[in-house]
Scaffold this motif. Structure first.
Motif, PDB file in Angstrom:
ATOM      1  N   HIS A   8       0.880  -1.224   0.133  1.00 28.37           N
ATOM      2  CA  HIS A   8      -0.056  -0.063   0.180  1.00 28.37           C
ATOM      3  C   HIS A   8       0.923   1.231   0.040  1.00 28.37           C
ATOM      4  CE1 HIS A   8       0.567  -0.138   4.519  1.00 28.37           C
ATOM      5  NE2 HIS A   8       0.398   1.288   4.324  1.00 28.37           N
ATOM      6  N   PRO A  19      -4.195   7.330  -3.352  1.00 28.28           N
ATOM      7  CA  PRO A  19      -4.852   6.832  -4.466  1.00 28.28           C
ATOM      8  C   PRO A  19      -4.314   6.785  -5.916  1.00 28.28           C
ATOM      9  CG  PRO A  19      -5.996   8.388  -3.792  1.00 28.28           C
ATOM     10  CD  PRO A  19      -5.220   8.301  -2.909  1.00 28.28           C
ATOM     11  N   THR A  41      -3.203   1.385  -6.924  1.00 31.93           N
ATOM     12  CA  THR A  41      -3.595   1.802  -5.610  1.00 31.93           C
ATOM     13  C   THR A  41      -5.344   2.468  -5.726  1.00 31.93           C
ATOM     14  OG1 THR A  41      -2.819   3.943  -5.560  1.00 31.93           O
ATOM     15  CG2 THR A  41      -1.718   2.085  -4.522  1.00 31.93           C
ATOM     16  N   GLY A  45      -5.503   3.538  -0.652  1.00 35.62           N
ATOM     17  CA  GLY A  45      -3.883   3.389  -1.085  1.00 35.62           C
ATOM     18  C   GLY A  45      -3.447   2.079  -0.881  1.00 35.62           C
ATOM     19  N   ARG A  46      -4.450   1.133  -1.132  1.00 32.48           N
ATOM     20  CA  ARG A  46      -3.882  -0.300  -1.365  1.00 32.48           C
ATOM     21  C   ARG A  46      -4.368  -1.038  -2.668  1.00 32.48           C
ATOM     22  NH1 ARG A  46      -2.897  -2.379   3.712  1.00 32.48           N
ATOM     23  NH2 ARG A  46      -3.554  -0.772   5.298  1.00 32.48           N
ATOM     24  N   THR A  47      -3.856  -2.003  -3.086  1.00 28.53           N
ATOM     25  CA  THR A  47      -4.328  -2.846  -4.249  1.00 28.53           C
ATOM     26  C   THR A  47      -5.656  -3.555  -3.960  1.00 28.53           C
ATOM     27  OG1 THR A  47      -2.708  -4.526  -3.984  1.00 28.53           O
ATOM     28  CG2 THR A  47      -2.053  -2.499  -5.159  1.00 28.53           C
TER      29      THR A  47
END
Length: 117
Positions: A8, A19, A41, A45-47
């Motif tokens: 992230h 993002p 992201t 902010g993560r996949t």
């Protein structure tokens, strides 16, 4: 194997997730570098899923490239061109069949990473 890799990106200057950052994953093996996945992201902010899922996991040497430049430009943090941080490579190894988490803590003029959980 049951291992997998997640990541992230946190914008530590603004105190929020980052993002829209493209991330590529490469495997370094037998003198070759092969791209094996890419993701962007999300709002957190993560996949959306592991960048290296269990069914593709193998131990070895890897590299994540975070394309942070467009995010820094879009959030008015980039400054003058050429910007200080555009593409950020992180090379690391995964030696055990485990969950690895390699986050990027980002500012316009610096970054850090660690092996998370």
């Amino acid at each position: 194997m049951t291992g997998f890799l997640t990541t992230h990106v946190l914008d530590t200057a603004r105190g929020c997730p980052a993002p829209g950052i493209k991330i590529e994953l490469f495997l370094h093996k037998n003198g070759r570098i092969n791209k094996i996945n890419e993701a962007v992201t999300n709002a957190d902010g993560r996949t959306d899923s592991p960048i290296l899922p269990q069914e593709s996991f193998e131990t070895g040497k890897y590299e994540l490239i975070f394309y942070a430049g467009e995010y820094l430009r879009a959030t008015d943090q980039a400054g003058v061109e050429p910007i200080f941080l555009d593409e950020i490579p992180i090379r690391f190894a995964m030696a055990m069949d485990n969950h690895y988490h390699v986050p990027l803590l980002l500012t316009a003029h610096g970054y850090s990473t660690y092996r998370g959980s």
